[in-house]
Structures are given as C-alpha cells and as structure tokens.
Design an enzyme around this catalytic site. Structure first.
Site, short mmCIF file in Angstrom:
data_model
loop_
_atom_site.label_atom_id
_atom_site.label_comp_id
_atom_site.label_asym_id
_atom_site.label_seq_id
_atom_site.Cartn_x
_atom_site.Cartn_y
_atom_site.Cartn_z
N TYR A 57 25.79 24.42 37.64
CA TYR A 57 25.78 25.17 36.39
C TYR A 57 26.20 26.61 36.60
CZ TYR A 57 23.20 21.10 34.63
OH TYR A 57 22.82 19.83 34.28
N SER A 203 20.54 15.51 26.76
CA SER A 203 21.23 15.60 25.46
C SER A 203 20.64 14.65 24.42
CB SER A 203 22.73 15.33 25.62
OG SER A 203 23.34 16.31 26.44
N PRO A 204 19.31 14.58 24.29
CA PRO A 204 18.72 13.68 23.29
C PRO A 204 19.01 14.12 21.86
CG PRO A 204 17.04 15.13 24.18
CD PRO A 204 18.28 15.36 25.00
N GLY A 206 22.03 15.07 20.95
CA GLY A 206 23.47 14.97 20.76
C GLY A 206 24.17 16.30 20.92
N ARG A 207 23.76 17.06 21.94
CA ARG A 207 24.35 18.38 22.22
C ARG A 207 24.31 19.29 20.98
NH1 ARG A 207 26.60 18.06 27.26
NH2 ARG A 207 27.07 15.95 28.01
N PHE A 209 24.11 18.30 17.81
CA PHE A 209 24.60 17.68 16.57
C PHE A 209 23.45 17.25 15.68
CE2 PHE A 209 25.73 13.80 14.23
CZ PHE A 209 26.76 14.29 13.44
N PHE A 210 22.39 16.67 16.25
CA PHE A 210 21.31 16.16 15.43
C PHE A 210 20.37 17.26 14.94
CE2 PHE A 210 22.43 12.25 17.86
CZ PHE A 210 22.93 11.56 16.77
N SER A 211 20.57 18.46 15.43
CA SER A 211 19.82 19.60 14.91
C SER A 211 20.55 20.26 13.74
CB SER A 211 19.59 20.64 16.02
OG SER A 211 18.76 20.11 17.03
N GLY A 213 23.90 19.08 12.55
CA GLY A 213 24.88 18.25 11.88
C GLY A 213 26.30 18.73 12.14
#
Length: 342
Positions: A57, A203-204, A206-207, A209-211, A213
């Site tokens: 990283y 990534s639970p 979705g990086r 996305f699910f927070s 959209g």
C-alpha cells in the site's frame, strides 16, 4: 463489538475489522496522518481491533502509519499484513513466493510496523512460478520463530488452499465478498468451511458503491483506483444502479442505510466471516459498527440474495491485467525440481 474465533487455530478478533488501505493508497491522495491515527485509535476504543494493512500500500507507507497509530496499544489489537507482491521500477507488480522474499518482506514489515510479531501474515497473491508448499514452508518457519502467529492467503484457488493447509494450518482466507461479488460462494467459501479456515471479506461495501450508490463516481480523484474498475464504468454502472435502487428499498423498510444493509448481509453469512470495511472518516466507521448488530431474517436474506444473484451486477472486479492474479493457482512442479527465480 462482538469477538469471534477466526479459523480453528486460536486467533480471536473483533467480528468486524478495519481495512486501512484507503488511508494512504488507491482511493485518491493519502489522507492527513494525524486524522488517520485518530481514526484508528477511535476504532480500537470502540472494539474494532482487527486491523488490515499491506507492504504494497503506496508502497510501505500504510504499514508505517499503522505502526505509529498503535504506539501504546499494540497488545489490544490484531495486526494483519501481507507479503508476496512488490512494485517494479516500471510500475508493474511482481508476485513472489520464494522463501527469501517471504522472509525479507516479513522482517521489513516488522520494522515498519514497529512490532516484534505480526498476528496474521497473508501471502498476497499466488506465485505461479513457485509451489505453494515452498511459500508456506517459509511462512511456517516464521511462525516457529515467533515473528508471525498465524498464516493466511489472499485470493487463492480452492486447490491451492488445500495444498497450503496440508503444509501448515491456514487460519484465514482474505477475499472480496459483497452483494456485487459473490463468485466465492461456489467453491472457495465451502472449501474454507470444510477445512476450518476463517473468511475475511474485503470491500464488503463494494468499494463505497453500497454506501453512496452511483454518485460515488462523481468526485473521484484523478488517481483513484476505482476509475479503472469495470464495475464503475459506463453501461456497467448504469446496470448496477438498479441493484443499488433495490437495496435502498429494502434498507428503508429495515430502518438503516443501504451501506449498513449491505454490510449486515456479509455479517449474516456466518460467525466464521469477518468483514473489514475501510473508511477514512469516524462518522462512517460508527455507521459500519452499527451494521454489525443488524440481524436479518431469512426472508430479508433471501430478498438480498435474489437482487444480487445472477445478473445482479455487471463488470469484472479488476481490469484484465490484474484479473490474471485473481484465484491463480500456485505452480505445481515436483518440489525436488524447484529452484528460486532470480
């Protein structure tokens, strides 16, 4: 925060961890060090003690950051880091599993983390030129020397997991698992459960996305890794927006946010699963912690399974050049004929 047994060798961790990658790597420029140290301290105070980093990283700065944050609280946490991949001068990544590299990576990580042991060391990706037996043999020596306590693998195939586990018990497999990444359920997850290996889901959300959209793509920095991920691009994102809309409907009925519902779905996969959502904001960390206590009914799980099943999302997890390292098999030549690569 509840605590769970990860794997069957004795490692105990918080039921939700904290992925530290985004603090300094892949998701835009590195965040202010003082803010990230404060965030890590807050996580530990609230019971999130399972902390994930890697020598890859940015490279190595994330380990240094975590080492600074753990001054005075090292005995309260479980630190995981990774070896087996390094940046080359041309910017490409080389995967290595030879004993000399495994050892040097571990010892360098110990220095950067400013600790005398690593709780869980993963082989980051599988070296297709080295038998996994050789790699795990080197990691086993590090366990015997007290430099690491437990061994893990990231994104290994089921056959490689079995071969590795035969050399030394594997405590955890780290893999991507979320409402838009479910292929692990077919073979990898059953293999882990058969062998008593814990599952760490990165990534639970979705990086992000699910927070947030589809709007997550609106303000990405020029060097944000998500810009090149197929799921976030063009018609794929248009399709995936429908999945988020369905998730919003379900989460409203439950009285939580879409991100909390998505994270709760991972938690509800079983007590052998530990998701490690990353964040750089204390507010978001607190929201994620609340998701760990959301219990979903069978009907709710079924509804989420249906909307995220076949056709639920579109796009590969990574660009083609990186996908070749995903679920790769370790090489399988006779051990007697294997020699280290230069």
């Amino acid at each position: 925060m509840e605590r769970i047994k990860l794997g069957s060798q004795g490692l105990e961790v918080s039921s939700q961890g904290l992925g530290c990658m985004g603090m300094s790597y892949n998701y835009g420029p590195p965040k202010p060090e003082d803010d990230m140290i404060r965030l890590i301290g807050h996580a530990v105070q609230t019971g999130v003690t399972f902390l994930d980093t890697s020598d890859l990283y940015w490279p190595v700065t994330n380990e240094i950051l975590l080492g600074k944050a753990l001054k005075g609280i090292r005995d309260k946490v479980q630190v995981t880091t990774k070896c087996g991949a390094r940046y080359c001068g041309d910017g490409s990544v080389q995967v290595r599993g030879d004993p000399a590299y495994v050892r040097s990576s571990c010892e360098d990580s110990l220095k950067r983390l400013d600790t005398n042991y690593i709780d869980l060391l993963y082989q980051c990706r599988m070296d297709t030129k080295a038998p996994i037996e050789v790699t795990i043999g080197a990691m086993k020596e590090l366990v015997e020397e007290g430099k690491i306590r437990y061994i893990g693998l990231c994104e290994a195939s089921a056959s490689t997991i079995r071969r590795a586990h035969a050399v030394h018990p594997i405590t955890a497999i780290q893999l991507e698992w979320s409402l838009w990444c479910r292929e692990v359920e077919e073979e990898i997850v059953p293999t882990c459960r058969e062998l008593g290996i814990g599952i760490v889901a990165f990534s639970p959300l979705g990086r992000g996305f699910f927070s947030l959209g589809p709007s997550v793509v609106n303000n990405l920095a020029h060097n944000d890794f998500r810009k090149v991920l197929p799921k976030f691009q063009g018609s794929n994102m248009d399709h995936n927006a429908a999945l988020f809309a369905r998730l919003e409907e379900i989460s409203k009925r439950k009285g939580c946010s879409p991100g909390q519902m998505a994270l709760a779905w991972v938690h509800n996969q079983g007590r052998d699963v530990c998701p490690i959502p990353g964040t750089t904001k204390i507010e978001n960390l607190n929201k994620n912690i609340k998701a760990s206590s959301i219990k979903l009914t069978d009907e709710e799980m079924n509804e989420l399974n249906v909307i995220s099943g076949e056709g639920g999302s579109k796009g590969d997890r990574y660009p083609e050049a990186i996908m070749k390292f995903t679920w790769a098999n370790s090489d399988t030549p006779p051990l007697s004929s294997w020699t280290p690569q230069p």
